[in-house]
Design a protein around this motif. Structure first.
Motif, PDB file in Angstrom:
ATOM      1  N   TRP A  55      20.340  -7.721   8.267  1.00 48.47           N
ATOM      2  CA  TRP A  55      19.187  -8.593   8.458  1.00 48.47           C
ATOM      3  C   TRP A  55      18.959  -9.362   7.029  1.00 48.47           C
ATOM      4  CZ3 TRP A  55      15.608  -7.214   4.953  1.00 48.47           C
ATOM      5  CH2 TRP A  55      15.736  -5.593   4.250  1.00 48.47           C
ATOM      6  N   SER A  56      18.212 -10.335   7.268  1.00 44.37           N
ATOM      7  CA  SER A  56      17.790 -11.341   6.164  1.00 44.37           C
ATOM      8  C   SER A  56      16.391 -11.114   5.988  1.00 44.37           C
ATOM      9  CB  SER A  56      17.945 -12.534   6.310  1.00 44.37           C
ATOM     10  OG  SER A  56      19.473 -12.851   6.440  1.00 44.37           O
ATOM     11  N   PRO A  57      15.696 -11.088   4.867  1.00 42.93           N
ATOM     12  CA  PRO A  57      14.292 -11.314   4.684  1.00 42.93           C
ATOM     13  C   PRO A  57      13.943 -12.622   5.195  1.00 42.93           C
ATOM     14  CG  PRO A  57      15.249 -11.547   2.458  1.00 42.93           C
ATOM     15  CD  PRO A  57      16.513 -11.316   3.489  1.00 42.93           C
ATOM     16  N   PRO A  58      12.314 -12.528   5.201  1.00 47.25           N
ATOM     17  CA  PRO A  58      12.010 -13.965   5.491  1.00 47.25           C
ATOM     18  C   PRO A  58      12.002 -15.064   4.268  1.00 47.25           C
ATOM     19  CG  PRO A  58       9.887 -12.345   4.968  1.00 47.25           C
ATOM     20  CD  PRO A  58      11.359 -11.481   4.892  1.00 47.25           C
ATOM     21  N   PRO A  59      11.626 -16.156   4.300  1.00 46.62           N
ATOM     22  CA  PRO A  59      11.792 -17.209   3.169  1.00 46.62           C
ATOM     23  C   PRO A  59      11.068 -16.554   2.102  1.00 46.62           C
ATOM     24  CG  PRO A  59      11.306 -18.251   5.284  1.00 46.62           C
ATOM     25  CD  PRO A  59      11.018 -16.647   5.593  1.00 46.62           C
ATOM     26  N   ARG A  60      11.814 -16.977   0.959  1.00 49.22           N
ATOM     27  CA  ARG A  60      11.170 -16.550  -0.531  1.00 49.22           C
ATOM     28  C   ARG A  60       9.880 -17.206  -0.497  1.00 49.22           C
ATOM     29  NH1 ARG A  60      13.531 -15.503  -5.753  1.00 49.22           N
ATOM     30  NH2 ARG A  60      15.522 -15.497  -4.535  1.00 49.22           N
ATOM     31  N   PRO A  61       8.841 -16.540  -0.856  1.00 50.05           N
ATOM     32  CA  PRO A  61       7.528 -17.022  -1.325  1.00 50.05           C
ATOM     33  C   PRO A  61       7.451 -18.008  -2.574  1.00 50.05           C
ATOM     34  CG  PRO A  61       7.404 -14.682  -1.771  1.00 50.05           C
ATOM     35  CD  PRO A  61       8.704 -15.188  -1.060  1.00 50.05           C
ATOM     36  N   ALA A  62       6.440 -18.767  -2.529  1.00 49.61           N
ATOM     37  CA  ALA A  62       6.492 -19.953  -3.747  1.00 49.61           C
ATOM     38  C   ALA A  62       5.920 -18.902  -5.186  1.00 49.61           C
ATOM     39  CB  ALA A  62       5.599 -20.722  -3.618  1.00 49.61           C
ATOM     40  N   ASN A  63       5.410 -17.929  -4.840  1.00 49.48           N
ATOM     41  CA  ASN A  63       5.124 -17.077  -6.162  1.00 49.48           C
ATOM     42  C   ASN A  63       6.342 -16.218  -6.766  1.00 49.48           C
ATOM     43  OD1 ASN A  63       5.197 -14.927  -4.132  1.00 49.48           O
ATOM     44  ND2 ASN A  63       2.990 -14.341  -4.946  1.00 49.48           N
ATOM     45  N   CYS A  64       7.406 -16.317  -6.144  1.00 52.39           N
ATOM     46  CA  CYS A  64       8.650 -15.656  -6.552  1.00 52.39           C
ATOM     47  C   CYS A  64       9.646 -16.663  -7.055  1.00 52.39           C
ATOM     48  CB  CYS A  64       9.122 -14.869  -5.347  1.00 52.39           C
ATOM     49  SG  CYS A  64      10.849 -13.839  -5.777  1.00 52.39           S
TER      50      CYS A  64
END
Length: 145
Positions: A55-64
């Motif tokens: 599986w893949s995680p959700p999109p990378r958040p802006a604070n990462c």
């Protein structure tokens, strides 16, 4: 009077031999028997990282941040903070807890304060039983609840 002094001295001497209470567990590391999942737990947090997954995680958040001197890995694990109504989230960090502790057998659990994790042949399930928030993680899937 001498007898009273001897009794007090004997009681004090016996008290000195009593073992102090065991220290509370501050942190624990454990790994799935397959070695594919590694977890860190303290009384306020649990984090589990996974090596191989489909599986893949959700999109990378802006604070990462992804690039530059402070770039971080994202999505290799899930973290849950106790009493956090936001629930679990994906890890954004430059480290890993893979292989950091001994195996926790299938069907066994680890608990510190309100956070409990259980290891199953299919993966790991962790939950803060005070607010019901948690996550499951396996090679095939994850769930944040």
């Amino acid at each position: 009077m001498k007898r009273l002094a001897l009794v007090i001295a004997a009681a004090a001497s016996a008290a000195a031999w009593v073992a102090p209470p065991a220290a509370a567990v501050e942190q624990v590391f454990f790994t799935s028997p397959s070695g594919n999942i590694g977890c860190f737990m303290d009384p306020w947090t649990v984090r589990c990282d996974i090596r191989d997954r489909t599986w893949s995680p959700p999109p990378r958040p802006a604070n990462c941040p992804e690039f530059g001197d402070y770039g971080h890995d994202y999505g290799q694990g899930i973290v849950l903070n106790a009493d956090d109504d936001a629930g679990a989230s994906f890890v954004c960090a430059n480290d890993s807890v893979l292989g950091a502790g001994p195996p926790l057998g299938y069907g066994q659990e680890m608990q510190l304060d309100s956070i409990r994790c259980q290891m199953w042949p299919t993966g790991v399930a962790c939950q803060d039983f005070m607010n019901g928030k948690g996550f499951t993680m396996s090679r095939e899937a994850y769930e944040i609840f």
